[in-house]
Design a protein around this motif. Sequence first.
Motif, PDB file in Angstrom:
ATOM      1  N   LEU A   1      -5.769  59.906 -67.264  1.00  0.00           N
ATOM      2  CA  LEU A   1      -6.568  59.558 -66.164  1.00  0.00           C
ATOM      3  C   LEU A   1      -7.814  60.583 -65.965  1.00  0.00           C
ATOM      4  O   LEU A   1      -8.888  60.275 -65.761  1.00  0.00           O
ATOM      5  CB  LEU A   1      -5.925  58.953 -65.066  1.00  0.00           C
ATOM      6  CG  LEU A   1      -6.709  58.714 -63.828  1.00  0.00           C
ATOM      7  CD1 LEU A   1      -7.396  57.299 -64.303  1.00  0.00           C
ATOM      8  CD2 LEU A   1      -5.560  58.305 -62.647  1.00  0.00           C
TER       9      LEU A   1
ATOM     10  N   HIS B   1     -10.305  60.247 -68.649  1.00  0.00           N
ATOM     11  CA  HIS B   1     -11.167  59.081 -68.739  1.00  0.00           C
ATOM     12  C   HIS B   1     -12.143  59.137 -67.426  1.00  0.00           C
ATOM     13  O   HIS B   1     -13.206  58.644 -67.647  1.00  0.00           O
ATOM     14  CB  HIS B   1     -10.149  57.635 -68.315  1.00  0.00           C
ATOM     15  CG  HIS B   1      -9.320  57.718 -69.572  1.00  0.00           C
ATOM     16  ND1 HIS B   1      -9.138  58.187 -70.585  1.00  0.00           N
ATOM     17  CD2 HIS B   1      -8.181  56.943 -69.493  1.00  0.00           C
ATOM     18  CE1 HIS B   1      -8.064  57.625 -71.432  1.00  0.00           C
ATOM     19  NE2 HIS B   1      -7.540  56.938 -70.539  1.00  0.00           N
TER      20      HIS B   1
ATOM     21  N   LEU C   1      -1.755  52.695 -69.244  1.00  0.00           N
ATOM     22  CA  LEU C   1      -2.585  53.699 -69.701  1.00  0.00           C
ATOM     23  C   LEU C   1      -1.810  54.631 -70.771  1.00  0.00           C
ATOM     24  O   LEU C   1      -2.316  55.085 -71.711  1.00  0.00           O
ATOM     25  CB  LEU C   1      -2.894  54.772 -68.670  1.00  0.00           C
ATOM     26  CG  LEU C   1      -3.967  54.370 -67.537  1.00  0.00           C
ATOM     27  CD1 LEU C   1      -4.552  55.530 -66.701  1.00  0.00           C
ATOM     28  CD2 LEU C   1      -5.107  53.422 -68.068  1.00  0.00           C
TER      29      LEU C   1
ATOM     30  N   SER D   1      -5.921  54.496 -74.656  1.00  0.00           N
ATOM     31  CA  SER D   1      -5.593  54.320 -73.366  1.00  0.00           C
ATOM     32  C   SER D   1      -6.921  53.792 -72.739  1.00  0.00           C
ATOM     33  O   SER D   1      -6.846  53.476 -71.750  1.00  0.00           O
ATOM     34  CB  SER D   1      -5.200  55.769 -73.127  1.00  0.00           C
ATOM     35  OG  SER D   1      -4.843  55.641 -71.521  1.00  0.00           O
TER      36      SER D   1
ATOM     37  N   TYR E   1      -7.543  50.847 -70.107  1.00  0.00           N
ATOM     38  CA  TYR E   1      -7.965  51.008 -68.724  1.00  0.00           C
ATOM     39  C   TYR E   1      -9.209  50.243 -68.646  1.00  0.00           C
ATOM     40  O   TYR E   1      -9.238  49.619 -67.556  1.00  0.00           O
ATOM     41  CB  TYR E   1      -8.463  52.663 -68.585  1.00  0.00           C
ATOM     42  CG  TYR E   1      -9.026  53.077 -67.367  1.00  0.00           C
ATOM     43  CD1 TYR E   1      -8.645  52.357 -66.237  1.00  0.00           C
ATOM     44  CD2 TYR E   1      -9.698  53.964 -67.216  1.00  0.00           C
ATOM     45  CE1 TYR E   1      -9.140  52.743 -64.916  1.00  0.00           C
ATOM     46  CE2 TYR E   1     -10.097  54.785 -65.770  1.00  0.00           C
ATOM     47  CZ  TYR E   1      -9.813  53.984 -64.810  1.00  0.00           C
ATOM     48  OH  TYR E   1     -10.154  54.413 -63.553  1.00  0.00           O
TER      49      TYR E   1
ATOM     50  N   TYR F   1      -7.452  46.688 -68.351  1.00  0.00           N
ATOM     51  CA  TYR F   1      -6.926  46.540 -67.066  1.00  0.00           C
ATOM     52  C   TYR F   1      -7.941  46.220 -66.031  1.00  0.00           C
ATOM     53  O   TYR F   1      -7.710  45.448 -65.171  1.00  0.00           O
ATOM     54  CB  TYR F   1      -6.345  47.811 -66.773  1.00  0.00           C
ATOM     55  CG  TYR F   1      -5.935  48.112 -65.396  1.00  0.00           C
ATOM     56  CD1 TYR F   1      -4.710  47.563 -64.501  1.00  0.00           C
ATOM     57  CD2 TYR F   1      -6.897  48.814 -64.517  1.00  0.00           C
ATOM     58  CE1 TYR F   1      -4.454  47.743 -63.396  1.00  0.00           C
ATOM     59  CE2 TYR F   1      -6.542  48.785 -63.083  1.00  0.00           C
ATOM     60  CZ  TYR F   1      -5.319  48.367 -62.676  1.00  0.00           C
ATOM     61  OH  TYR F   1      -5.131  48.496 -61.305  1.00  0.00           O
ATOM     62  N   SER F   2      -9.151  47.034 -66.001  1.00  0.00           N
ATOM     63  CA  SER F   2     -10.151  46.888 -64.990  1.00  0.00           C
ATOM     64  C   SER F   2     -10.782  45.274 -65.077  1.00  0.00           C
ATOM     65  O   SER F   2     -10.831  44.660 -63.996  1.00  0.00           O
ATOM     66  CB  SER F   2     -11.355  47.659 -65.105  1.00  0.00           C
ATOM     67  OG  SER F   2     -12.248  47.507 -64.425  1.00  0.00           O
TER      68      SER F   2
END
Length: 580
Positions: A273, A276, A342, A380, A384, A387-388
């Motif tokens: 995270l 990213h 992730l 990952s 992400y 997922y968004s």
Amino acid sequence: MSNSNRWRPLASLLPLLLLAQASLATLAITSTELQKGVPALPLSLYRHLRRAEQQQALALATPTFLDDASSQLTFAAPAPAYQAHYFDQLISHDPEVPPPAGKTTFRQRYWFDAGYYKKGGPVFLLDGGETDGAGRLPFLKEGILRILSEATGGIGIVFEHRYYGESFPVDDLSTDSFRYLTTMQSLQDGAYFAENVKLPGLEDVKLTPNKHAAWFYYGGSYAGAKAAFARKLFPDVWWGAIASSAVTAAIVDYWEYYEPIRLHAPSACIDLLQNHTSVIDSLLALDNPLVTTSLKSYFGLPNITLDTDFVNALSIPLGSWQARNWDSEVGSSAFFDFCDTLTADPEEVTKLGGLTTTVLEFVAQAFPSWPKDPRKTFASFSAYAAYSKDKIASMCPEDEEQDDCFGTDAYGGDGLEEAPWKSWSYQFCTEWGYFMGGAPEGHPSIVSRLIGTDYTAQICEKAFPPGKLNSVPSTPNTTAINQWGSFKLQHSRLAFIDGSDDPWLYATPHSPHAPNRTDTIKRPFKVISGGVHHWDENGRLDGDVPKAIRKVHEDEVEFVKAWVKEWEERGRWKTGAWRD
């Protein structure tokens, strides 16, 4: 090569990123979570989520109480229901802020349970804090109020905070109408209530504080700070207090909200995270329309105009960290679902949308902060983004523009129905601060550094234009709060209970910035290992609680019983000696 030039080759790679796919765990974002850990509240999205939750509750015919606070959990309503009562509270305790002409009191709501009461027993008042007080009723049935009342033969009371639920001294929420909302006014509410209330059915029972009964104040989070302040400022009313996750330090730039998450969440998830977040900030820093547009489209948010609103939307999953609780029926596992997404192992490279080894090697060179093996990191990043698209972008109704959902330009509405977001906003704008954003340069950050106090504090100016009688200061007057002790606050028969993983830890007396102190019966100072936000407040009738929670409940019973014994023996002491 400058940072700007180093990132420019990535503009040609972004169309390839759009091909990446990922499998996502189910995640439900609530209006409460949106308020908790997201730096700036997208008000339109909050309203949409809240309406959907209310409609769902009605459809299920379940008397669910939706918790409205920035720092509180949602609990199901208990059965049987407790009857609401109303106390004639003073609109203003401050002569310099007089009540409106012709009106001096308002109806302040409360509930109580005297089922365990024995003559001479104590009274436990639980401050509802910055939320509808009805959401605190489970603590009467199976939480901290039941635990302490049953152990001591006491009475439990849930006391609703002014400007929340149904306890309003005004008819609207204009800036002028908020002039009666201060922490001190609310503290005086509690003292005035304790000194004057006649509990229905117990009118003949004398409960005068520190004369006929020992009164104890309990609160969690903001209400926890109030419990601590009440014990210090009104010692002749409150014989003792338990301050759980008590944010006794008001802080304007509270970027450290995210530190316990960064330090205690799964390290593999946090490493990714951080990476990213840094990559996204660097791409946006190019100020290249093609790069920015491609990036936002890749994350399913192509129509968010402002970069700050875009990265603010990406921070939404972090709100679910505080939503965790030891009771799975109360807390949320959403944060770990997000982390699982992730950190999922990538499958074959062909399933990353046809990205070749050459492209992955180029990515690794352009992003030197990425691990040596770029495959997992890129997978990952793709997860992400997916997922968004699936879990964040989808929260916006199809008939609304993304700017309307995720933007932070419009903070309107003066009706009482706006209280769930507006009352606490007024409080942090005037006294508390707690504007959350990215960490300072040089410190790892899991939130975009584009988000600073200039962005997160904009709600103060937009939601609260100057009135004729009241205005919001340009910077919160944190001195009004910190003058009462901040990190150093302590008092006899005042307990502090905190969770080691609480995102609010850095604003409590257990903060790394606070002085060390010992844990004693007179001044309990306890940490729940692995605990988050006021985890001692709820309980279960079936006794099915983790060892750490059982232990803290046992400790609370132990020291409260000791305090009650002091109360019972006070007459043996020299007159006035107990007033310490």
